[in-house]
Scaffold this motif. Structure first.
Motif, mmCIF file in Angstrom:
data_model
loop_
_atom_site.group_PDB
_atom_site.id
_atom_site.type_symbol
_atom_site.label_atom_id
_atom_site.label_comp_id
_atom_site.label_asym_id
_atom_site.label_seq_id
_atom_site.Cartn_x
_atom_site.Cartn_y
_atom_site.Cartn_z
ATOM 1 N N GLN A 217 0.815 -1.247 0.050
ATOM 2 C CA GLN A 217 -0.025 0.040 -0.266
ATOM 3 C C GLN A 217 0.991 1.191 -0.051
ATOM 4 O O GLN A 217 0.322 2.529 0.029
ATOM 5 C CB GLN A 217 -0.950 -0.012 1.197
ATOM 6 N N ARG A 218 2.208 1.125 0.262
ATOM 7 C CA ARG A 218 3.083 2.163 0.266
ATOM 8 C C ARG A 218 2.714 3.197 1.303
ATOM 9 O O ARG A 218 2.938 4.509 1.103
ATOM 10 C CB ARG A 218 3.080 3.001 -1.218
ATOM 11 N N ARG A 219 2.464 2.567 2.410
ATOM 12 C CA ARG A 219 2.212 3.275 3.535
ATOM 13 C C ARG A 219 3.566 3.316 4.524
ATOM 14 O O ARG A 219 3.953 2.246 4.619
ATOM 15 C CB ARG A 219 1.021 2.695 4.324
ATOM 16 N N GLU A 220 3.894 4.291 5.146
ATOM 17 C CA GLU A 220 5.153 4.434 6.061
ATOM 18 C C GLU A 220 4.733 4.133 7.394
ATOM 19 O O GLU A 220 3.396 4.056 7.683
ATOM 20 C CB GLU A 220 5.542 5.752 5.825
ATOM 21 N N TYR A 221 5.546 3.593 8.077
ATOM 22 C CA TYR A 221 5.575 3.085 9.639
ATOM 23 C C TYR A 221 6.739 3.349 10.203
ATOM 24 O O TYR A 221 7.770 3.080 9.700
ATOM 25 C CB TYR A 221 4.885 1.863 9.803
ATOM 26 N N ALA A 222 6.796 3.927 11.607
ATOM 27 C CA ALA A 222 7.933 3.727 12.250
ATOM 28 C C ALA A 222 8.313 2.495 13.210
ATOM 29 O O ALA A 222 9.303 2.129 13.319
ATOM 30 C CB ALA A 222 7.920 5.005 13.136
ATOM 31 N N GLU A 223 6.801 1.929 13.415
ATOM 32 C CA GLU A 223 7.134 0.656 14.486
ATOM 33 C C GLU A 223 6.071 -0.225 14.384
ATOM 34 O O GLU A 223 4.704 0.036 13.887
ATOM 35 C CB GLU A 223 7.081 0.992 15.929
ATOM 36 N N LEU A 224 6.325 -1.788 14.188
ATOM 37 C CA LEU A 224 5.233 -2.745 14.360
ATOM 38 C C LEU A 224 5.360 -3.467 15.598
ATOM 39 O O LEU A 224 6.370 -3.786 16.058
ATOM 40 C CB LEU A 224 5.489 -3.640 13.198
ATOM 41 N N ASP A 225 4.228 -3.389 16.339
ATOM 42 C CA ASP A 225 4.193 -4.014 17.855
ATOM 43 C C ASP A 225 3.643 -5.312 17.765
ATOM 44 O O ASP A 225 2.408 -5.522 17.651
ATOM 45 C CB ASP A 225 3.667 -2.990 18.727
ATOM 46 N N GLY A 226 4.364 -6.318 17.781
ATOM 47 C CA GLY A 226 3.862 -7.762 17.800
ATOM 48 C C GLY A 226 3.907 -8.539 19.441
ATOM 49 O O GLY A 226 3.694 -9.823 19.384
ATOM 50 N N ARG A 227 3.707 -7.508 20.322
ATOM 51 C CA ARG A 227 3.505 -8.059 21.673
ATOM 52 C C ARG A 227 2.144 -8.667 22.170
ATOM 53 O O ARG A 227 2.190 -9.232 23.098
ATOM 54 C CB ARG A 227 4.003 -7.147 22.513
ATOM 55 N N PHE A 228 1.294 -8.355 21.311
ATOM 56 C CA PHE A 228 -0.263 -8.446 21.960
ATOM 57 C C PHE A 228 -0.814 -9.613 20.830
ATOM 58 O O PHE A 228 -0.608 -9.587 19.746
ATOM 59 C CB PHE A 228 -1.125 -7.331 21.670
#
Length: 239
Positions: A217-228
């Protein structure tokens, strides 16, 4: 009547003779098993002239040779079990198998512990295994391309090992890793992934699936949180 008694006695003698023959054969076999190697061990023809080692990536071959304790009188018929135990006691060795190839070669197959990170040590950077233990390998010699862990930490090493096993492509992109309280943060060169101290392969794949979807989707992100459990949180800016 006497003839019948004599005939019945013959099978009895045969039955007694057969176990004695078996016992004699076993005794001879045991004698050969122990005596022949002792005799062959004394022959110059079977002196150890060559050692072949497979599976080494980090340890120096000289450490393997030294553990064998070879000298000018060493024979391929020496006790291989004792030598194998010595090899398996070398720090950094997970398993070792030793065999002989006549007339004078010892063959060694070694499995080393696999480093998952570099971490600051007393004398510079040190290699860590999946349990966070410092390995006796010289990074300057092996020059591995591994993430930099902030410390020799078991949780960091465990998370990196799980990523390496489940998503090798992701592991190759990790530049650094550190702990924040009980959690582990992986740095991908500006983007961060958050995991708990014991993520599963499914947790890691879920984060990667979100990352791939965002890329499409060409969407930017800074963090992905997989703790949950059951969800991945996307953050536009870091926490």
């Amino acid at each position: 009547m006497a003839e019948r008694r004599l005939n019945r006695g013959r099978p009895l003698r045969f039955r007694l003779r057969q176990p004695l023959q078996v016992l004699g054969a076993l005794a001879i076999t045991a004698l050969l098993w122990y005596a022949v190697p002792r005799v062959l061990r004394q022959l110059e023809f079977f002196r150890v002239r060559r050692v072949e080692i497979a599976g080494l990536h980090y340890l120096a071959p000289t450490k393997i040779i030294a553990a064998l304790g070879l000298d000018a009188r060493s024979s391929v018929f020496d006790d291989l079990e004792a030598s194998t135990r010595s090899l398996r006691l070398i720090p950094g060795v997970r398993s070792a198998d030793l065999s002989r190839r006549l007339p004078g070669t010892l063959e060694i197959v070694v499995e080393e512990a696999v480093p998952v990170a570099l971490a600051p040590g007393d004398a510079g950077l040190a290699l860590l295994d999946s349990s966070g233990q410092v390995l006796p390998f010289d990074p300057a010699v092996s020059a591995p391309d591994l993430p930099i862990a902030a410390s020799a930490d078991r949780s960091i090493a465990r998370v990196l090992a799980t990523v390496r096993e489940s998503e090798p492509g992701l592991f190759d992109r990790i530049e650094a890793a550190w702990r924040v309280r009980g959690d582990v943060v992986l740095d991908l060169g500006g983007r961060r992934l958050w995991f708990g101290p014991r993520p599963t392969a499914e947790d890691i794949r879920a984060v990667m699936a979100v990352a791939q979807d965002l890329a499409r989707q060409r969407r930017e992100y800074a963090e992905l949180d997989g703790r949950f459990a059951g969800q991945v949180i996307v953050r536009r800016t870091g926490v």
